[in-house]
Design an enzyme around this catalytic site. Structure first.
Site, short mmCIF file in Angstrom:
data_model
loop_
_atom_site.label_atom_id
_atom_site.label_comp_id
_atom_site.label_asym_id
_atom_site.label_seq_id
_atom_site.Cartn_x
_atom_site.Cartn_y
_atom_site.Cartn_z
CB SER A 14 -0.97 0.01 1.18
OG SER A 14 -0.29 -0.18 2.38
CE1 TYR A 155 15.61 -3.58 6.17
CE2 TYR A 155 17.78 -3.07 5.28
CZ TYR A 155 16.41 -3.13 5.12
OH TYR A 155 15.83 -2.75 3.93
P1 NAP Z 1 8.17 1.41 3.68
O1 NAP Z 1 7.73 2.57 2.88
O2 NAP Z 1 8.55 1.58 5.10
O3 NAP Z 1 7.10 0.24 3.53
C1 NAP Z 1 7.22 -0.96 4.23
C2 NAP Z 1 6.02 -1.81 3.90
O4 NAP Z 1 6.11 -3.03 4.66
C3 NAP Z 1 4.70 -1.14 4.29
O5 NAP Z 1 3.79 -1.27 3.23
C4 NAP Z 1 4.25 -1.92 5.51
O6 NAP Z 1 2.86 -2.08 5.61
C5 NAP Z 1 4.86 -3.29 5.24
N1 NAP Z 1 5.00 -4.06 6.47
C6 NAP Z 1 5.80 -3.77 7.52
N2 NAP Z 1 5.66 -4.71 8.48
C7 NAP Z 1 4.76 -5.60 8.02
C8 NAP Z 1 4.19 -6.79 8.54
N3 NAP Z 1 4.53 -7.26 9.75
N4 NAP Z 1 3.27 -7.45 7.79
C9 NAP Z 1 2.90 -6.98 6.58
N5 NAP Z 1 3.40 -5.87 6.03
C10 NAP Z 1 4.32 -5.18 6.74
O7 NAP Z 1 9.46 0.73 3.03
P2 NAP Z 1 10.01 0.64 1.55
O8 NAP Z 1 11.21 1.48 1.49
O9 NAP Z 1 8.95 0.78 0.53
O10 NAP Z 1 10.53 -0.87 1.62
C11 NAP Z 1 9.95 -1.95 0.94
C12 NAP Z 1 10.95 -3.10 1.01
O11 NAP Z 1 12.17 -2.73 0.37
C13 NAP Z 1 11.34 -3.50 2.44
O12 NAP Z 1 11.48 -4.89 2.52
C14 NAP Z 1 12.68 -2.82 2.64
O13 NAP Z 1 13.46 -3.48 3.60
C15 NAP Z 1 13.27 -2.95 1.24
N6 NAP Z 1 14.33 -2.00 0.95
C16 NAP Z 1 14.10 -0.67 0.99
C17 NAP Z 1 15.16 0.20 0.72
C18 NAP Z 1 15.01 1.69 0.73
O14 NAP Z 1 16.04 2.38 0.58
N7 NAP Z 1 13.82 2.23 0.89
C19 NAP Z 1 16.44 -0.32 0.43
C20 NAP Z 1 16.61 -1.69 0.39
C21 NAP Z 1 15.56 -2.53 0.64
P3 NAP Z 1 1.87 -0.86 6.09
O15 NAP Z 1 1.86 0.11 4.96
O16 NAP Z 1 0.58 -1.53 6.32
O17 NAP Z 1 2.51 -0.32 7.33
#
Ligand code: NAP
Length: 247
Positions: A14, A155
């Protein structure tokens, strides 16, 4: 359209990278099931946005770290949509601290959502994909799972674990027409990274060979490829999407 008559389950779909992935897949005809755990209205907004592409979209409350709850939600999605062809394990959290200050709860919470949550979703869709003799599983690792990072031991361990999980399941399911891959994003502009101070952001940006912070779209394009039929012979792969940060 690439994903016509296919259903994609996207955990954490979302907002952030998950929403960008859901959008690209929906634009190419996929029906979308979003899993969320936070604000329901955010999920509702995402659903409205995705519905404009004319496919079926539903959101489901599910904490992916909960083995039973994730089983129930997978069964419900199969019932509602008639099957699942694509699983994107995108849900992730951080609890950054030096190990010196990291308590057991910080470690367990991150491992439970990021790594066990990915296992749970793979475990509950595994037989379904096997029987179909078709499936695309893409999980979101991170470059810190490859190179490590100070203050992110929990992490980085969870994201390195996703790589081992991906390669193992890829070997298990390759003969069944199911591909299992991971993306390893670098520094992408989302809520997760917006929480960092401007000073840290500027310092990080300076280290990226491409000289810019990534967009969720940069990751979504690669995930779209891995979910497509064009990627049928790509499995057990980890693709960095980091502007060269971890070269
Ligand atoms: P974000 O904006 O913080 O979004 C995280 C998402 O994970 C949210 O939609 C959240 O759901 C969901 N979530 C968290 N805990 C959960 C649970 N227990 N059960 C189901 N859903 C859960 O992060 P993002 O940056 O888009 O990250 C997405 C992925 O990419 C993550 O795995 C992150 O580790 C990885 N990543 C991100 C980066 C970066 O620089 N941003 C870099 C490397 C990897 P809600 O919306 O309902 O809270």
């Amino acid at each position: 359209m690439k994903f016509e008559n296919k259903t994609a389950v996207i955990t954490g779909g979302s907002r952030g990278i998950g929403l960008a992935i859901a959008t690209r897949l929906a634009k190419e005809g996929a029906n979308i099931a979003i899993l969320y755990v936070g604000d329901e209205s955010e999920g509702e907004n995402a659903k409205k946005e995705l519905l404009q592409y004319g496919t079926k979209v539903e959101q489901y409350f599910c904490d992916v770290s909960d083995f039973e709850a994730s089983k129930q939600v997978v069964d419900k999605i199969i019932e509602d949509f008639g099957g699942i062809e694509i699983l994107v394990n995108n849900a992730g959290i951080t609890r950054d601290k030096l190990v010196l200050n990291m308590d057991e709860k910080d470690f367990d919470a991150v491992i439970n959502v990021n790594l066990k949550g990915t296992f749970n979703m793979i475990k509950h869709t595994y037989k379904h994909f096997m029987k179909k003799r078709y499936g695309r599983i893409v999980s979101t690792s991170s470059i810190v799972g490859i190179i490590g990072n100070k203050g992110q031991a929990n992490y980085a361990a969870s994201k390195a674990g996703i790589i081992g999980l991906t390669k193992s399941v890829a070997r298990e399911l390759a003969g069944r027409g199911v591909t299992v891959n991971a993306v390893a994003p670098g520094y992408i502009g989302t809520d997760m990274t917006n929480a960092l101070s401007d000073k840290v952001k500027t310092e990080m940006q300076a280290q990226i060979p491409a000289k810019r912070i990534g967009d969720p779209e940069d990751v979504a394009k690669v995930v779209e490829f891995l979910c497509s039929d064009e990627a049928a012979y790509v499995t057990g792969e980890v693709i960095r999407v980091d502007g060269g940060l971890a070269i």
